[in-house]
Enzyme design. Structure first.
Site, PDB file in Angstrom:
ATOM      1  N   LYS A  13      -7.810  24.293  11.185  1.00 44.58           N
ATOM      2  CA  LYS A  13      -7.113  24.625   9.942  1.00 44.58           C
ATOM      3  C   LYS A  13      -5.601  24.657  10.088  1.00 44.58           C
ATOM      4  O   LYS A  13      -4.882  24.117   9.265  1.00 44.58           O
ATOM      5  CB  LYS A  13      -7.626  25.967   9.431  1.00 44.58           C
ATOM      6  CG  LYS A  13      -7.039  26.401   8.093  1.00 44.58           C
ATOM      7  CD  LYS A  13      -7.559  25.559   6.967  1.00 44.58           C
ATOM      8  CE  LYS A  13      -6.998  25.947   5.614  1.00 44.58           C
ATOM      9  NZ  LYS A  13      -7.192  24.875   4.635  1.00 44.58           N
ATOM     10  N   TRP A  29      -9.710  25.334  20.082  1.00 44.69           N
ATOM     11  CA  TRP A  29      -9.448  23.934  19.730  1.00 44.69           C
ATOM     12  C   TRP A  29      -8.729  23.369  20.948  1.00 44.69           C
ATOM     13  O   TRP A  29      -7.587  23.744  21.239  1.00 44.69           O
ATOM     14  CB  TRP A  29      -8.562  23.847  18.485  1.00 44.69           C
ATOM     15  CG  TRP A  29      -8.360  22.452  17.998  1.00 44.69           C
ATOM     16  CD1 TRP A  29      -9.168  21.746  17.166  1.00 44.69           C
ATOM     17  CD2 TRP A  29      -7.272  21.581  18.332  1.00 44.69           C
ATOM     18  NE1 TRP A  29      -8.645  20.489  16.955  1.00 44.69           N
ATOM     19  CE2 TRP A  29      -7.483  20.366  17.658  1.00 44.69           C
ATOM     20  CE3 TRP A  29      -6.133  21.712  19.135  1.00 44.69           C
ATOM     21  CZ2 TRP A  29      -6.607  19.284  17.762  1.00 44.69           C
ATOM     22  CZ3 TRP A  29      -5.257  20.637  19.243  1.00 44.69           C
ATOM     23  CH2 TRP A  29      -5.509  19.441  18.553  1.00 44.69           C
ATOM     24  N   GLU A  35     -10.650  12.890   6.026  1.00 36.68           N
ATOM     25  CA  GLU A  35     -10.804  13.996   6.967  1.00 36.68           C
ATOM     26  C   GLU A  35     -12.189  14.621   6.936  1.00 36.68           C
ATOM     27  O   GLU A  35     -12.638  15.145   7.949  1.00 36.68           O
ATOM     28  CB  GLU A  35      -9.700  15.048   6.819  1.00 36.68           C
ATOM     29  CG  GLU A  35      -9.765  15.904   5.606  1.00 36.68           C
ATOM     30  CD  GLU A  35      -8.618  16.917   5.545  1.00 36.68           C
ATOM     31  OE1 GLU A  35      -8.260  17.505   6.565  1.00 36.68           O
ATOM     32  OE2 GLU A  35      -8.109  17.140   4.427  1.00 36.68           O
ATOM     33  N   HIS A  65       2.699  -6.264  -1.959  1.00 39.77           N
ATOM     34  CA  HIS A  65       3.511  -6.302  -0.736  1.00 39.77           C
ATOM     35  C   HIS A  65       2.660  -6.084   0.508  1.00 39.77           C
ATOM     36  O   HIS A  65       3.201  -5.845   1.577  1.00 39.77           O
ATOM     37  CB  HIS A  65       4.622  -5.258  -0.831  1.00 39.77           C
ATOM     38  CG  HIS A  65       5.496  -5.464  -2.019  1.00 39.77           C
ATOM     39  ND1 HIS A  65       6.406  -6.484  -2.101  1.00 39.77           N
ATOM     40  CD2 HIS A  65       5.549  -4.814  -3.214  1.00 39.77           C
ATOM     41  CE1 HIS A  65       7.011  -6.451  -3.282  1.00 39.77           C
ATOM     42  NE2 HIS A  65       6.500  -5.442  -3.976  1.00 39.77           N
ATOM     43  N   ARG A  80     -10.132  27.853  12.848  1.00 41.06           N
ATOM     44  CA  ARG A  80      -8.950  27.575  13.668  1.00 41.06           C
ATOM     45  C   ARG A  80      -9.279  26.727  14.895  1.00 41.06           C
ATOM     46  O   ARG A  80      -8.379  26.275  15.604  1.00 41.06           O
ATOM     47  CB  ARG A  80      -8.313  28.892  14.124  1.00 41.06           C
ATOM     48  CG  ARG A  80      -7.828  29.751  12.987  1.00 41.06           C
ATOM     49  CD  ARG A  80      -7.188  31.003  13.520  1.00 41.06           C
ATOM     50  NE  ARG A  80      -5.974  30.707  14.245  1.00 41.06           N
ATOM     51  CZ  ARG A  80      -4.761  30.667  13.711  1.00 41.06           C
ATOM     52  NH1 ARG A  80      -4.604  30.923  12.432  1.00 41.06           N
ATOM     53  NH2 ARG A  80      -3.718  30.379  14.433  1.00 41.06           N
ATOM     54  N   GLU A  83      -3.157  12.022  -1.216  1.00 42.46           N
ATOM     55  CA  GLU A  83      -3.956  13.217  -0.934  1.00 42.46           C
ATOM     56  C   GLU A  83      -5.456  12.917  -1.093  1.00 42.46           C
ATOM     57  O   GLU A  83      -6.280  13.399  -0.309  1.00 42.46           O
ATOM     58  CB  GLU A  83      -3.505  14.356  -1.854  1.00 42.46           C
ATOM     59  CG  GLU A  83      -4.305  15.644  -1.744  1.00 42.46           C
ATOM     60  CD  GLU A  83      -4.303  16.270  -0.359  1.00 42.46           C
ATOM     61  OE1 GLU A  83      -3.555  15.833   0.525  1.00 42.46           O
ATOM     62  OE2 GLU A  83      -5.105  17.199  -0.152  1.00 42.46           O
ATOM     63  N   ASN A  88      -3.818  31.958  22.380  1.00 41.67           N
ATOM     64  CA  ASN A  88      -3.627  30.875  21.401  1.00 41.67           C
ATOM     65  C   ASN A  88      -2.187  30.405  21.556  1.00 41.67           C
ATOM     66  O   ASN A  88      -1.258  31.196  21.452  1.00 41.67           O
ATOM     67  CB  ASN A  88      -3.863  31.399  19.982  1.00 41.67           C
ATOM     68  CG  ASN A  88      -3.438  30.395  18.922  1.00 41.67           C
ATOM     69  OD1 ASN A  88      -3.527  29.190  19.135  1.00 41.67           O
ATOM     70  ND2 ASN A  88      -2.966  30.888  17.801  1.00 41.67           N
ATOM     71  N   GLY A  89      -2.019  29.112  21.821  1.00 40.83           N
ATOM     72  CA  GLY A  89      -0.668  28.581  22.012  1.00 40.83           C
ATOM     73  C   GLY A  89      -0.669  27.614  23.181  1.00 40.83           C
ATOM     74  O   GLY A  89      -1.727  27.138  23.598  1.00 40.83           O
ATOM     75  N   LYS A 135      -8.072  13.507   1.870  1.00 40.87           N
ATOM     76  CA  LYS A 135      -9.239  14.380   1.694  1.00 40.87           C
ATOM     77  C   LYS A 135     -10.501  13.652   2.105  1.00 40.87           C
ATOM     78  O   LYS A 135     -11.327  14.173   2.824  1.00 40.87           O
ATOM     79  CB  LYS A 135      -9.305  14.779   0.212  1.00 40.87           C
ATOM     80  CG  LYS A 135      -9.599  16.160  -0.162  1.00 40.87           C
ATOM     81  CD  LYS A 135      -8.652  17.259   0.162  1.00 40.87           C
ATOM     82  CE  LYS A 135      -8.026  17.290   1.501  1.00 40.87           C
ATOM     83  NZ  LYS A 135      -6.878  18.138   1.632  1.00 40.87           N
ATOM     84  N   CYS A 176      -6.106  27.829  18.083  1.00 44.73           N
ATOM     85  CA  CYS A 176      -7.302  28.587  18.441  1.00 44.73           C
ATOM     86  C   CYS A 176      -7.255  29.891  17.658  1.00 44.73           C
ATOM     87  O   CYS A 176      -6.253  30.216  17.038  1.00 44.73           O
ATOM     88  CB  CYS A 176      -7.303  28.888  19.928  1.00 44.73           C
ATOM     89  SG  CYS A 176      -7.122  27.410  20.931  1.00 44.73           S
TER      90      CYS A 176
HETATM   91  C1  AGP Z   1      -5.324  18.942   4.919  1.00 46.65           C
HETATM   92  O1  AGP Z   1      -6.563  19.055   4.355  1.00 46.65           O
HETATM   93  C2  AGP Z   1      -5.154  19.552   6.249  1.00 46.65           C
HETATM   94  N1  AGP Z   1      -5.687  20.833   6.342  1.00 46.65           N
HETATM   95  C3  AGP Z   1      -3.748  19.387   6.832  1.00 46.65           C
HETATM   96  O2  AGP Z   1      -3.237  18.143   6.528  1.00 46.65           O
HETATM   97  C4  AGP Z   1      -2.707  20.473   6.450  1.00 46.65           C
HETATM   98  O3  AGP Z   1      -2.312  20.322   5.133  1.00 46.65           O
HETATM   99  C5  AGP Z   1      -1.507  20.360   7.404  1.00 46.65           C
HETATM  100  O4  AGP Z   1      -1.944  20.600   8.703  1.00 46.65           O
HETATM  101  C6  AGP Z   1      -0.388  21.304   7.037  1.00 46.65           C
HETATM  102  O5  AGP Z   1      -0.799  22.628   7.103  1.00 46.65           O
HETATM  103  P1  AGP Z   1       0.045  23.795   6.475  1.00 46.65           P
HETATM  104  O6  AGP Z   1       0.105  23.565   5.011  1.00 46.65           O
HETATM  105  O7  AGP Z   1      -0.704  25.030   6.836  1.00 46.65           O
HETATM  106  O8  AGP Z   1       1.411  23.751   7.085  1.00 46.65           O
END
Ligand code: AGP
Length: 597
Positions: free
Chosen positions: A592, A71, A477, A493, A27, A470, A97-98, A474, A2
């Site tokens: 994020k 969140w 998500e 395989h 966040r 990756e 937050n936590g 991308k 959050c």
């Molecule tokens: C990828 O687009 C995401 N935002 C997510 O996978 C991210 O890379 C992951 O949560 C790790 O975050 P960090 O690099 O801040 O540790």
């Protein structure tokens, strides 16, 4: 996961809090709320985005307030579960937050002593606990309350009894104070307050701060005094704005030429590679990370093993922390994290440290938690607001290449010719990324053709394999299309069974040692009806005979080309999501930085 904010100063708090919340929305965006002190505490909360909150908030006057964008972890997204939460009397408001791990036990006790709860959240125990321990002094009551709490928190608390004051505290969740002109800002990260001030104090774990007209006083939760440094953030405030782009993600993709120039700036010279932290001489390296950063770690393994001949293991941080890892002082653990706040990555590097391993961070966010855990190398990507990581990923790849070259030269494993080739390639990389971006219209047209697809496959070999993973991450998500990335050599395989007439397969086929093998894999999927989108070098005249569509990257050293291919894959994912009308910067269910387990 959050975002929390606070404001104390001479201006009206509501517009400032809304501005801070909007900037922190990446966040979490399930619900949002504010509490303003003006004799009493007035709160406004709404399910959904900060804009919903803004639209339903009546005029509330007052120059001190706190806010939250959520969140959801405990309790569904709803206005009841939105923060701030208040005590029974409505005289204390808290944003958190936590996660409060022992909240059920605390809640039961508080209910037994007469407290009335209004939400399903773990966080609501905090105002009631502070009320329970209230002794006329908010700071000492918060201190007392927190001594009963297990878990992680960044909190901001206001009370009607002390109207010109905000009490804040942190443990394992980020918190920063911005120092303005007779005004103070509180936020979960610096990007939110850059527009208001560049002078900040990063709160440390186990610290409690009191902000009032007299300034800021920080002590430990145990009551010990703490000398805090004021740090000046040299990020351009504009870097946290959309600057005319429709989405932060697109802006951040287009920033990459400048970002990579900055990542490499001053680090490559005729004397070798200069990094912010020393690289110890070790027997083995273990890379720990999550998500996109984990994919960067996989690339790191290829380049470090190739150029420095040090064995590298790459582990998903959330797995590593629970597998009783075999690790000791002969190992260097490298944690890669954009945010520097990912709970699993932080816990994993602590676990490694407790077993004696040496530690290094590769991090983007200035002042983040990882910078207090170990020496760090900054990726210098600047604030990344889009939830989908883009510029942070390519800057991680660039830093990992620098680490590989530096280790290789220290161990005399890399030849001068190889070093010179890589250094020359890195010097050209920004220009080459720009050329990829100049061709964005072609990627856009291609993405448009496939925006209706309901499944995708991404394949690569060698250093292009992490890029395939990756590229798939991308796409899924931000567009919500199921996408699988795999090592092309694995096709027979299993993944080959997924190929059917018309399924789009993205094949990363830049020229490298396994190029011919990649062409073979492309033939295998084509023979079974796949429609192949190839990513190939500009000079590759052969590729068109094998694939249905080609997206080009400039010719480059095979160890640098993955950076260029990644930019194409980011653009491709962006435009597919764009044509599907998705919420690109705020994909559903994600946030994020994942600061909870
Ligand atoms: C990828 O687009 C995401 N935002 C997510 O996978 C991210 O890379 C992951 O949560 C790790 O975050 P960090 O690099 O801040 O540790």
């Amino acid at each position: 996961m959050c975002g929390i904010v606070g404001y104390l100063g001479k201006s009206e708090a509501v517009p400032v809090l809304f501005d801070l919340l909007r900037r922190l929305e990446y966040r979490g965006y399930d619900s949002a709320g504010i509490a303003i002190l003006n004799g009493s505490i007035q709160t406004s909360k709404a399910k959904g985005r900060v804009d919903n909150l803004i639209s339903i908030t009546p005029e509330i006057m007052g120059c001190t307030g706190i806010g939250h964008t959520r969140w959801a972890t405990h309790g569904e997204p709803s206005s009841e579960n939105a923060h701030p939460h208040c005590n029974c009397e409505g005289s204390i408001a808290v944003v958190h937050n936590g996660i409060i791990e022992n909240y059920i036990e605390l809640k039961d006790k508080l209910i037994a002593s007469g407290h009335k709860f209004r939400s399903e959240t773990d966080s609501e125990v905090l105002p009631h606990l502070i009320e329970e321990y209230y002794d006329g002094d908010l700071e000492s009551s918060v201190r007392n309350a927190l001594s009963h709490v297990r878990g992680s928190y960044a909190i901001a608390v206001v009370s009607t009894d002390e109207p010109d004051q905000i009490v804040i505290a942190r443990k394992d969740s980020p918190l920063v104070i911005g120092l303005g002109n007779n005004e103070h800002f509180v936020a979960s990260d610096v990007a939110a307050i850059l527009k208001h001030t560049k002078d900040v104090i990063f709160m440390g774990d186990g610290e409690i701060g009191v902000i009032n007209g007299g300034g800021v006083k920080v002590t430990t939760l145990g009551g010990g005094s703490v000398e805090k440094n004021i740090e000046t953030i040299d990020w351009d405030p504009e870097s946290a704005e959309k600057s005319g782009y429709e989405h932060f993600m697109l802006k951040e993709i287009f920033e990459q030429p400048a970002v990579i120039r900055e990542t490499l700036s001053g680090r490559i010279s005729s004397d070798g590679i200069d990094l912010d932290a020393a690289l110890p001489n070790v027997r083995r390296i273990v890379i720990l990370a999550c998500g996109t950063s984990y994919h960067a770690g996989l690339f790191g393994r290829y380049v470090i093993e190739r150029f420095a001949r040090i064995p590298v293991d790459v582990e998903i941080a959330s797995e590593f922390r629970y597998i009783d890892p075999i690790i000791d002082c002969g190992d260097l653990v490298i944690a890669i994290t954009q945010s520097g706040e990912t709970a699993d990555t932080l816990a994993a590097i602590r676990e490694a440290g407790s077993r004696g391993s040496q530690k290094l961070g590769v991090v983007n966010m200035l002042g983040s938690s990882i910078t207090r855990e170990c020496p760090c190398i900054q990726t210098r990507a600047g604030p990344e607001i889009g939830v989908a990581a883009t510029k942070s990923f390519t800057s991680q790849l660039a830093v990992l290449l620098l680490i590989a070259i530096r280790l290789g030269s220290e161990r005399r494993m890399i030849t001068t010719a190889e070093m010179n080739d890589l250094a020359a390639g890195l010097r050209q990389i920004s220009g080459n990324i720009q050329r990829v971006l100049n061709d964005a219209a072609r990627t856009r047209e291609c993405a448009k053709l496939f925006a209706g697809a309901n499944q995708f496959m991404f394949m690569g070999r060698g250093a292009n394999y992490p890029c395939a993973l990756e590229g798939a991450l991308k796409l899924k998500e931000i567009s919500y299309i199921p996408a699988e990335g795999f090592a092309a050599g694995e096709l027979k395989h299993g993944p080959l069974a997924l190929i059917y007439e018309g399924i789009p397969v993205v094949a990363i086929a830049t020229k490298d040692a396994v190029y011919e093998k990649m062409l073979g894999n492309i033939k295998e999927v084509k023979a079974r009806g796949a429609t192949v989108i190839g990513i190939a070098n500009e000079s590759d005249t052969e590729i068109e005979r094998y694939v249905d569509h080609v997206l080009r990257v400039p010719d480059a050293d095979p160890w640098i080309a993955p950076i260029l291919s990644s930019v194409v894959l980011q653009l491709f994912a962006y435009y597919v999501a764009y044509y599907r009308d998705c919420e690109i910067d705020k994909p559903r269910n994600l946030a994020k930085s994942v600061t909870v387990e």
